[in-house]
Design an enzyme around this catalytic site. Sequence first.
Site, PDB file in Angstrom:
ATOM      1  CB  CYS A   1      -0.823  -0.089   1.248  1.00  0.00           C
ATOM      2  SG  CYS A   1      -1.981  -1.447   1.687  1.00  0.00           S
TER       3      CYS A   1
ATOM      4  CG  HIS B   1      -6.373   0.974  -0.699  1.00  0.00           C
ATOM      5  ND1 HIS B   1      -5.408   2.238  -1.116  1.00  0.00           N
ATOM      6  CD2 HIS B   1      -6.099   0.753   0.579  1.00  0.00           C
ATOM      7  CE1 HIS B   1      -4.181   1.514  -0.449  1.00  0.00           C
ATOM      8  NE2 HIS B   1      -4.349   0.141   0.486  1.00  0.00           N
TER       9      HIS B   1
ATOM     10  CB  CYS C   1      -1.624   0.248   7.933  1.00  0.00           C
ATOM     11  SG  CYS C   1      -3.372  -0.007   7.147  1.00  0.00           S
TER      12      CYS C   1
END
Length: 400
Positions: free
Chosen positions: A96, A349, A380
């Site tokens: 991510c 996302h 995170c």
Amino acid sequence: MPRTARDVVFVDGVRTPFGKAGPKGLYAETRADDMIVRAIRELLRRNPSLPPERVDEVAIAATTQTGDQGLTIGRSAAVLAGLPKSVPGFALDRMCAGAMTAVTTTGAGISFGSYDVAIAGGVEHMGRHPMGEGVDPNPRFLADKLVDPSALVMGSTAENLHDRFPQITKERTDAYAVRSQQKVAAAYAAGKIQPDLVATAIRSADKGWGLATEDEPPRPGTTLDDLAKLKTPFRVAGKVTAGNAAGLNDGATACLIAAEDVARELGLTPRMRLVDFSFAGVEPEVMGVGPVPATEKLLARNSLTMDDIGLIEINEAFAVQVLAFLEHFKIADDDARVNPWGGAIALGHPLASSGVRLMTQLAHHFEERADVRYGLTTMCVGMGMGGTVLWENVNWEGTK
């Protein structure tokens, strides 16, 4: 020869509208590399005073580096975008935090003096390349009990966070999710988000060509009652749902960063200054707490506290993960400093691309808030990590 650190500035950031992953999503029949190429070209169009040959590096992240997200996508996208063949590029993966790491890596190179100007970003086509596609986890992860089996399922790690923080109830996470949807809707209504969305060509074998001009995931009318009815796919009678978590999405982001003196030489307008960054590891089973140690380390190194931070853009992978961060730093669930225009629960996302979306939005907030000196972008990261970047507002009008 000794090197002298230089100030690094964020000049501009753009992104494609984010789409829903899957056969009915915006980008179902659009290539991932074409999405990132569109973002790079838009950066160059919006900054005509930048000679393309002055770009020293193109760093593009993708979590699943295969197919149209493979072939060293930083280099291949640079060539496809029409940059001179002399401009190099590379690909990277920190799940991510891919685009975030692309910025911090090239930013460090600029500070060191190896680059003057860089393009950094990320792309993720989760419809074509689901997270984990083609991955073959080493059996020792489980055989040697290095991680719990839940560590490899992001939704399960969020359920684990609920276990660790029982005071973060499903009702709180749902309420946070509703606020995210409401803030995104308000930002759209005020025209805040649209300026950085680059219209992107899309195609469909059935419908022909079209144009993506706005984000597909937001559900502006979402209510608490709606969220209360959703299934909990990661655990029977669990707390994590599709409504209080980011979805599976497609999209690309890109930004332009430079040495501050070079930016001014080239007629580029600095929008915020890179102060410092930090990455930290945590137990993979509770990867959502990653932003906490990353932020603690960063604040301590810069002799700051959370009271010094006027704006926070935190990626909303899961509402419980955001609330765990806020609770640790004694920040209210609805603190106005946090994600003023909403976040990934509403916007989506697309994994490796999200870090630059956070930065682009923070840069806009800084432009409107000359009273704020410092802001954070934080997220995170899968496999048990967190990343945080500290930024300074170049428009700050304070004195200390």
